[in-house]
Write a protein that holds these residues in place. Structure first.
Motif, mmCIF file in Angstrom:
data_model
loop_
_atom_site.group_PDB
_atom_site.id
_atom_site.type_symbol
_atom_site.label_atom_id
_atom_site.label_comp_id
_atom_site.label_asym_id
_atom_site.label_seq_id
_atom_site.Cartn_x
_atom_site.Cartn_y
_atom_site.Cartn_z
ATOM 1 N N PRO A 1 0.821 -1.212 0.000
ATOM 2 C CA PRO A 1 0.000 0.000 0.000
ATOM 3 C C PRO A 1 0.857 1.264 0.000
ATOM 4 C CG PRO A 1 -0.104 -1.124 2.153
ATOM 5 C CD PRO A 1 0.951 -1.815 1.334
ATOM 6 N N THR A 2 0.411 2.249 -0.740
ATOM 7 C CA THR A 2 1.081 3.551 -0.667
ATOM 8 C C THR A 2 0.039 4.651 -0.849
ATOM 9 O OG1 THR A 2 3.009 4.824 -1.382
ATOM 10 C CG2 THR A 2 1.734 3.762 -3.122
ATOM 11 N N PHE A 3 0.527 5.888 -0.754
ATOM 12 C CA PHE A 3 -0.392 7.024 -0.863
ATOM 13 C C PHE A 3 -1.003 7.107 -2.260
ATOM 14 C CE2 PHE A 3 2.697 8.781 2.343
ATOM 15 C CZ PHE A 3 1.814 8.760 3.411
ATOM 16 N N HIS A 4 -2.197 7.673 -2.308
ATOM 17 C CA HIS A 4 -2.822 7.971 -3.587
ATOM 18 C C HIS A 4 -2.155 9.230 -4.152
ATOM 19 C CE1 HIS A 4 -5.803 9.026 -6.584
ATOM 20 N NE2 HIS A 4 -6.371 7.850 -6.393
ATOM 21 N N PRO A 5 -1.854 9.238 -5.464
ATOM 22 C CA PRO A 5 -1.196 10.433 -6.008
ATOM 23 C C PRO A 5 -1.990 11.716 -5.810
ATOM 24 C CG PRO A 5 -1.688 8.823 -7.741
ATOM 25 C CD PRO A 5 -1.950 8.153 -6.440
ATOM 26 N N ALA A 6 -3.317 11.639 -5.750
ATOM 27 C CA ALA A 6 -4.095 12.861 -5.515
ATOM 28 C C ALA A 6 -3.758 13.452 -4.142
ATOM 29 C CB ALA A 6 -5.586 12.560 -5.619
ATOM 30 N N TYR A 7 -3.475 12.579 -3.178
ATOM 31 C CA TYR A 7 -3.081 13.046 -1.849
ATOM 32 C C TYR A 7 -1.742 13.786 -1.929
ATOM 33 C CZ TYR A 7 -1.448 12.738 2.995
ATOM 34 O OH TYR A 7 -0.955 13.034 4.238
ATOM 35 N N LEU A 8 -0.845 13.255 -2.753
ATOM 36 C CA LEU A 8 0.476 13.885 -2.882
ATOM 37 C C LEU A 8 0.373 15.272 -3.509
ATOM 38 C CD1 LEU A 8 2.387 10.797 -4.270
ATOM 39 C CD2 LEU A 8 2.334 11.579 -1.915
ATOM 40 N N LEU A 9 -0.599 15.451 -4.390
ATOM 41 C CA LEU A 9 -0.763 16.773 -5.002
ATOM 42 C C LEU A 9 -1.155 17.815 -3.958
ATOM 43 C CD1 LEU A 9 -2.585 15.766 -8.330
ATOM 44 C CD2 LEU A 9 -0.252 16.641 -8.105
ATOM 45 N N ARG A 10 -1.757 17.344 -2.857
ATOM 46 C CA ARG A 10 -2.124 18.273 -1.782
ATOM 47 C C ARG A 10 -1.099 18.264 -0.652
ATOM 48 N NH1 ARG A 10 -6.803 15.194 -2.512
ATOM 49 N NH2 ARG A 10 -6.435 14.152 -0.532
ATOM 50 N N ASN A 11 -0.287 17.210 -0.564
ATOM 51 C CA ASN A 11 0.658 17.057 0.549
ATOM 52 C C ASN A 11 2.037 16.678 0.002
ATOM 53 O OD1 ASN A 11 -1.269 17.006 3.093
ATOM 54 N ND2 ASN A 11 -2.214 15.777 1.493
ATOM 55 N N ALA A 12 2.740 17.681 -0.444
ATOM 56 C CA ALA A 12 4.029 17.408 -1.102
ATOM 57 C C ALA A 12 5.027 16.769 -0.140
ATOM 58 C CB ALA A 12 4.591 18.700 -1.678
ATOM 59 N N ASN A 13 4.812 16.945 1.167
ATOM 60 C CA ASN A 13 5.774 16.356 2.118
ATOM 61 C C ASN A 13 5.694 14.830 2.156
ATOM 62 O OD1 ASN A 13 3.319 16.340 3.292
ATOM 63 N ND2 ASN A 13 3.993 16.977 5.328
ATOM 64 N N ALA A 14 4.659 14.257 1.540
ATOM 65 C CA ALA A 14 4.543 12.787 1.531
ATOM 66 C C ALA A 14 5.232 12.171 0.319
ATOM 67 C CB ALA A 14 3.068 12.386 1.563
ATOM 68 N N ILE A 15 5.743 13.004 -0.562
ATOM 69 C CA ILE A 15 6.251 12.465 -1.831
ATOM 70 C C ILE A 15 7.501 11.611 -1.640
ATOM 71 C CG2 ILE A 15 7.693 14.439 -2.525
ATOM 72 C CD1 ILE A 15 5.670 13.467 -5.226
ATOM 73 N N ASP A 16 8.330 11.965 -0.659
ATOM 74 C CA ASP A 16 9.543 11.163 -0.461
ATOM 75 C C ASP A 16 9.183 9.741 -0.024
ATOM 76 O OD1 ASP A 16 11.075 13.332 -1.191
ATOM 77 O OD2 ASP A 16 11.307 14.053 0.854
ATOM 78 N N SER A 17 8.205 9.626 0.879
ATOM 79 C CA SER A 17 7.759 8.288 1.305
ATOM 80 C C SER A 17 7.177 7.523 0.121
ATOM 81 C CB SER A 17 6.677 8.391 2.388
ATOM 82 O OG SER A 17 7.119 9.189 3.435
ATOM 83 N N TRP A 18 6.428 8.234 -0.683
ATOM 84 C CA TRP A 18 5.801 7.595 -1.861
ATOM 85 C C TRP A 18 6.873 7.028 -2.775
ATOM 86 C CZ3 TRP A 18 4.798 9.260 -7.240
ATOM 87 C CH2 TRP A 18 3.741 8.570 -7.854
ATOM 88 N N TRP A 19 7.918 7.807 -2.985
ATOM 89 C CA TRP A 19 8.988 7.366 -3.876
ATOM 90 C C TRP A 19 9.726 6.164 -3.277
ATOM 91 C CZ3 TRP A 19 10.379 6.353 -8.309
ATOM 92 C CH2 TRP A 19 11.687 6.318 -8.759
ATOM 93 N N LEU A 20 9.924 6.181 -1.957
ATOM 94 C CA LEU A 20 10.517 5.002 -1.304
ATOM 95 C C LEU A 20 9.640 3.775 -1.561
ATOM 96 C CD1 LEU A 20 11.644 6.288 2.236
ATOM 97 C CD2 LEU A 20 13.093 5.602 0.310
ATOM 98 N N ASP A 21 8.324 3.964 -1.437
ATOM 99 C CA ASP A 21 7.394 2.845 -1.658
ATOM 100 C C ASP A 21 7.470 2.341 -3.100
ATOM 101 O OD1 ASP A 21 6.617 3.201 0.941
ATOM 102 O OD2 ASP A 21 4.745 4.245 0.458
ATOM 103 N N LEU A 22 7.536 3.280 -4.041
ATOM 104 C CA LEU A 22 7.602 2.850 -5.449
ATOM 105 C C LEU A 22 8.891 2.081 -5.720
ATOM 106 C CD1 LEU A 22 6.154 5.689 -7.724
ATOM 107 C CD2 LEU A 22 4.997 3.774 -6.639
ATOM 108 N N LYS A 23 9.986 2.524 -5.144
ATOM 109 C CA LYS A 23 11.251 1.805 -5.353
ATOM 110 C C LYS A 23 11.187 0.414 -4.710
ATOM 111 C CE LYS A 23 14.084 5.149 -4.023
ATOM 112 N NZ LYS A 23 15.320 5.904 -3.756
ATOM 113 N N GLN A 24 10.546 0.347 -3.540
ATOM 114 C CA GLN A 24 10.371 -0.969 -2.905
ATOM 115 C C GLN A 24 9.499 -1.865 -3.794
ATOM 116 O OE1 GLN A 24 8.527 -0.862 0.984
ATOM 117 N NE2 GLN A 24 8.486 -3.082 1.156
ATOM 118 N N ALA A 25 8.453 -1.283 -4.349
ATOM 119 C CA ALA A 25 7.564 -2.047 -5.236
ATOM 120 C C ALA A 25 8.347 -2.596 -6.421
ATOM 121 C CB ALA A 25 6.423 -1.151 -5.726
ATOM 122 N N PHE A 26 9.191 -1.764 -6.984
ATOM 123 C CA PHE A 26 10.003 -2.190 -8.133
ATOM 124 C C PHE A 26 10.905 -3.359 -7.743
ATOM 125 C CE2 PHE A 26 13.723 -1.955 -10.852
ATOM 126 C CZ PHE A 26 13.195 -1.729 -12.118
#
Ligand code: URA
Length: 287
Positions: A254-279
């Motif tokens: 599970p990770t953040f919804h991108p729409a949430y990131l558009l409102r909360n830029a401080n979550a983007i680093d965690s999101w990117w960590l999650d995407l790299k883990q997913a990869f």
């Protein structure tokens, strides 16, 4: 370019388009957006994996326009003249037990539900958004439900949130065609509200069968709605993001919804960590 810079540049481009009166956006066909999304530095991308389709040493190719999934025009052989087996509300498992040889392809599944009336969302949709991408993907993304642009085009994640999801996929060195993108519900909830539990339940057999046919190495859920649907005892997304769990035979991240990131830029680093883990999980890379 850092992720925050990418996000800011994306937002600036989207705002510019909106100021110019452009209310709808096909992420993959806006030349400036395509150029922006293609400009990720190698250092920001996930560690390369042997089986990853992209060459990690070169910048990712600009996204091709997503294939518009045509609704099959003819009933696949074997389905003609049958009553719709899921229209009586049966689950995908029940359906399969009764009809093991049917709905064996994404096309027949799409055809079967082309005029779905299983919930009230049918009444307000423009297009049913079935899903798009590779038919044997390693990564499958599952969002909540189509927004306005998705409803108009019949494609998932092609609006503002879609621009960011597309950016993340490209930053991994993949394209939208390398993964599969779907939603919990296939029709737009009016006003972009979250889908109601009965709508999610009505639509779930379609997603469930998509998972079986695609059999991805990893499912990435975006936001709370798909997280709670696949793991009802989960806490909220902030607590659960990055923690892999099992749903049937598939690992789910599970990770953040991108729409949430558009409102909360401080979550983007965690999101990117999650995407790299997913990869790493999906492609078996140790990086
Ligand atoms: N949000 C979603 O959850 N899905 C889409 O397809 C678009 C926006």
């Amino acid at each position: 370019m850092k992720w925050r810079t990418v996000l800011e540049a994306l937002e600036a481009r989207l705002a510019e388009l909106a100021r110019g009166g452009i209310q709808t956006l096909n992420v993959a066909s806006d030349p400036e957006l395509v150029q922006l999304l293609a400009g990720f530095p190698a250092g920001e991308r996930a560690a390369p994996a042997a089986e990853a389709p992209a060459d990690p040493g070169s910048p990712p190719a600009p996204p091709r326009a997503p294939p518009v999934p045509e609704i099959p025009q003819a009933e696949p052989a074997g389905l003609a003249d049958r009553a719709s087996p899921l229209d009586s509300g049966g689950s995908a498992a029940t359906f399969q037990a009764k009809h093991p040889s049917e709905l064996q392809t994404l096309e027949s599944l799409h055809f079967h539900f082309r005029d779905c009336q299983r919930c009230a969302l049918a009444g307000s949709r423009t297009k049913l958004v079935f899903g798009v991408g590779h038919d044997r993907p390693r990564l499958m993304f599952v969002g909540e439900g189509p927004g306005q642009e998705e409803d108009r085009q019949g494609l998932p994640f092609v609006g503002r949130a879609g621009a960011l999801l597309t950016a993340g996929i490209l930053a991994l060195g993949l394209t939208r065609e390398d993964v599969y993108i779907a939603n919990m519900v296939k029709c737009r909830p009016p006003g972009n509200r979250n889908p109601a539990p009965e709508e999610t339940a009505a639509c779930f057999p379609i997603l469930s069968r998509q998972m079986e046919l695609l059999d991805p190495a990893l499912i990435v859920t975006l936001g709370n709605v798909p997280l709670k649907a696949l793991n009802p005892s989960a806490r909220g997304i902030t607590a659960e993001r990055g923690r892999v769990f099992e749903y049937r035979q598939w690992p789910v991240l599970p990770t953040f919804h991108p729409a949430y990131l558009l409102r909360n830029a401080n979550a983007i680093d965690s999101w990117w960590l999650d995407l790299k883990q997913a990869f790493r999980v999906a492609y078996g890379s140790g990086g």
